[in-house]
Design a protein around this motif. Structure first.
Motif, mmCIF file in Angstrom:
data_model
loop_
_atom_site.group_PDB
_atom_site.id
_atom_site.type_symbol
_atom_site.label_atom_id
_atom_site.label_comp_id
_atom_site.label_asym_id
_atom_site.label_seq_id
_atom_site.Cartn_x
_atom_site.Cartn_y
_atom_site.Cartn_z
ATOM 1 N N ALA A 136 0.834 -1.205 0.000
ATOM 2 C CA ALA A 136 0.000 0.000 0.000
ATOM 3 C C ALA A 136 0.865 1.250 0.000
ATOM 4 C CB ALA A 136 -0.926 -0.015 1.212
ATOM 5 N N LEU A 137 1.941 1.239 0.790
ATOM 6 C CA LEU A 137 2.819 2.408 0.830
ATOM 7 C C LEU A 137 3.535 2.608 -0.496
ATOM 8 C CD1 LEU A 137 3.932 4.676 2.581
ATOM 9 C CD2 LEU A 137 5.770 3.138 3.284
ATOM 10 N N ALA A 138 3.890 1.503 -1.166
ATOM 11 C CA ALA A 138 4.529 1.628 -2.476
ATOM 12 C C ALA A 138 3.594 2.301 -3.477
ATOM 13 C CB ALA A 138 4.947 0.249 -2.982
ATOM 14 N N GLY A 139 2.293 2.030 -3.369
ATOM 15 C CA GLY A 139 1.342 2.699 -4.253
ATOM 16 C C GLY A 139 1.187 4.181 -3.978
ATOM 17 N N LEU A 140 1.482 4.589 -2.741
ATOM 18 C CA LEU A 140 1.370 6.007 -2.367
ATOM 19 C C LEU A 140 2.673 6.764 -2.543
ATOM 20 C CD1 LEU A 140 -0.575 5.498 0.990
ATOM 21 C CD2 LEU A 140 -1.547 6.346 -1.147
ATOM 22 N N ALA A 141 3.768 6.042 -2.743
ATOM 23 C CA ALA A 141 5.093 6.667 -2.705
ATOM 24 C C ALA A 141 5.236 7.785 -3.723
ATOM 25 C CB ALA A 141 6.174 5.609 -2.929
ATOM 26 N N GLY A 142 4.663 7.615 -4.913
ATOM 27 C CA GLY A 142 4.814 8.638 -5.941
ATOM 28 C C GLY A 142 4.148 9.959 -5.598
ATOM 29 N N ARG A 143 3.237 9.961 -4.624
ATOM 30 C CA ARG A 143 2.513 11.191 -4.252
ATOM 31 C C ARG A 143 2.974 11.755 -2.916
ATOM 32 N NH1 ARG A 143 -1.927 11.783 -7.516
ATOM 33 N NH2 ARG A 143 -2.474 9.974 -8.790
ATOM 34 N N LEU A 144 3.957 11.106 -2.304
ATOM 35 C CA LEU A 144 4.446 11.593 -1.010
ATOM 36 C C LEU A 144 5.664 12.475 -1.244
ATOM 37 C CD1 LEU A 144 4.123 8.385 1.177
ATOM 38 C CD2 LEU A 144 2.755 10.459 1.335
ATOM 39 N N GLY A 145 5.437 13.678 -1.670
ATOM 40 C CA GLY A 145 6.523 14.615 -1.897
ATOM 41 C C GLY A 145 6.552 15.701 -0.840
ATOM 42 N N GLY A 146 7.471 16.623 -1.012
ATOM 43 C CA GLY A 146 7.547 17.752 -0.097
ATOM 44 C C GLY A 146 7.884 17.334 1.323
ATOM 45 N N PRO A 147 7.133 17.844 2.295
ATOM 46 C CA PRO A 147 7.448 17.537 3.695
ATOM 47 C C PRO A 147 7.247 16.077 4.069
ATOM 48 C CG PRO A 147 5.355 18.702 3.527
ATOM 49 C CD PRO A 147 5.972 18.748 2.174
ATOM 50 N N ALA A 148 6.493 15.328 3.261
ATOM 51 C CA ALA A 148 6.246 13.916 3.587
ATOM 52 C C ALA A 148 7.309 12.990 3.022
ATOM 53 C CB ALA A 148 4.880 13.502 3.055
ATOM 54 N N GLU A 149 8.229 13.508 2.207
ATOM 55 C CA GLU A 149 9.216 12.640 1.557
ATOM 56 C C GLU A 149 10.138 11.931 2.540
ATOM 57 O OE1 GLU A 149 12.340 12.877 -2.196
ATOM 58 O OE2 GLU A 149 11.212 14.634 -1.550
ATOM 59 N N PRO A 150 10.625 12.586 3.623
ATOM 60 C CA PRO A 150 11.485 11.849 4.576
ATOM 61 C C PRO A 150 10.799 10.650 5.211
ATOM 62 C CG PRO A 150 11.668 14.218 4.934
ATOM 63 C CD PRO A 150 10.543 14.018 3.976
ATOM 64 N N ALA A 151 9.471 10.647 5.247
ATOM 65 C CA ALA A 151 8.762 9.508 5.842
ATOM 66 C C ALA A 151 9.007 8.229 5.049
ATOM 67 C CB ALA A 151 7.263 9.798 5.915
ATOM 68 N N LEU A 152 9.268 8.339 3.737
ATOM 69 C CA LEU A 152 9.535 7.147 2.933
ATOM 70 C C LEU A 152 10.837 6.471 3.362
ATOM 71 C CD1 LEU A 152 8.527 8.385 -0.633
ATOM 72 C CD2 LEU A 152 7.302 6.767 0.822
ATOM 73 N N ALA A 153 11.870 7.288 3.624
ATOM 74 C CA ALA A 153 13.137 6.712 4.086
ATOM 75 C C ALA A 153 12.971 6.044 5.449
ATOM 76 C CB ALA A 153 14.208 7.791 4.142
ATOM 77 N N GLU A 154 12.218 6.691 6.331
ATOM 78 C CA GLU A 154 11.973 6.098 7.639
ATOM 79 C C GLU A 154 11.185 4.792 7.503
ATOM 80 O OE1 GLU A 154 13.086 6.997 10.512
ATOM 81 O OE2 GLU A 154 14.084 8.833 9.826
ATOM 82 N N ALA A 155 10.214 4.771 6.612
ATOM 83 C CA ALA A 155 9.412 3.566 6.421
ATOM 84 C C ALA A 155 10.258 2.429 5.856
ATOM 85 C CB ALA A 155 8.243 3.865 5.492
ATOM 86 N N ALA A 156 11.162 2.743 4.918
ATOM 87 C CA ALA A 156 12.026 1.699 4.354
ATOM 88 C C ALA A 156 12.935 1.095 5.422
ATOM 89 C CB ALA A 156 12.859 2.275 3.206
#
Length: 254
Positions: A136-156
């Protein structure tokens, strides 16, 4: 894992041939220098050194070529089946990764393999929940930009840590199945509880990411696209009514 005997054989043969060629070049240089200098200077000490260097280089070149021919004449060892299979697997993975969607296919294949390997352990349920949340997060990853982008690194990083934790818990479970021990049982229960808690936190992060995407894509003053569609609909209806009135009015009599 030890090195491949066939690869070791090939490297040694290449080194011998390279060394033989190098000594052949040195022998040619020293022999040519000695042949030019001796007639002009006679047999002095420098000429003896040139001759010795030429003779030594010729001898070393001959030894190296003899060793290389002897090694080339010996049958090469068969390649290690495990290493050959590993190289084949890596080549196939490289081919698949170049295809459209290849990374996703390989990722799903790895997840299925891990799921099968963990089958029958207490961590399967948490592992499957983690898989669904990660997808589910992989499907949202392309839209998580700006201030939410660091959350992807934390999630990985969190996903990797949770998968490692699941592997440890499964290993402990296999151990106490072979030799039941109260301490191992308590340690395993603590690891599973920690894994369940971590997966729940990961799921909450994915839910927060979905909420961010939903709010970030919502226009401030209503849906502008819907508003434009309604305006165009009203315009077309007005034109249609006007045309209908013109037809029913008929021609005017002077």
């Amino acid at each position: 894992m030890t090195g491949d005997p066939r690869a070791t054989y090939d490297r040694r043969l290449r080194r011998l041939r390279r060394s033989a060629r190098g000594w052949t070049v040195r022998a040619g240089i020293f022999t040519g220098a000695a042949a030019v200098l001796l007639p002009y200077h006679g047999l002095g000490l420098p000429d003896v050194l040139w001759a010795a260097a030429a003779g030594g280089s010729v001898a070393m070149a001959g030894l190296r070529w003899t060793d290389a021919r002897a090694l080339a004449a010996s049958p090469p060892p068969p390649p290690d089946p495990a290493l050959a299979a590993d190289r084949t697997r890596r080549r196939l993975e490289a081919v698949v990764r170049r295809l459209p969607g290849g990374d996703g296919v390989l990722g799903e294949l790895y997840r299925q393999r891990e799921r099968v390997r963990l089958r029958g352990t207490a961590v399967v349920s948490a592992w499957q929940r983690l898989d669904r949340a990660a997808a589910a997060l992989a499907g949202l990853a392309g839209r998580l930009g700006g201030p939410a982008e660091p959350a992807l690194a934390e999630a990985a990083a969190a996903e990797k840590a949770l998968r490692d934790l699941a592997e440890r818990a499964a290993s402990v479970e296999r151990a106490f199945r072979l030799a039941p021990d109260e301490q191992l049982t308590r340690s395993h229960a603590a690891l599973v509880a920690q894994l369940e808690e971590g997966v729940s936190a990961y799921e909450q992060l994915v839910a927060a990411a979905a909420g961010y995407v939903a709010e970030e894509g919502r226009p401030v003053a209503g849906n502008a696209a819907v508003g434009r569609l309604r305006e165009a609909t009203d315009l077309l209806r007005g034109i249609a009514i006007g045309l209908s009135e013109l037809r029913t009015a008929g021609p005017t009599v002077p």
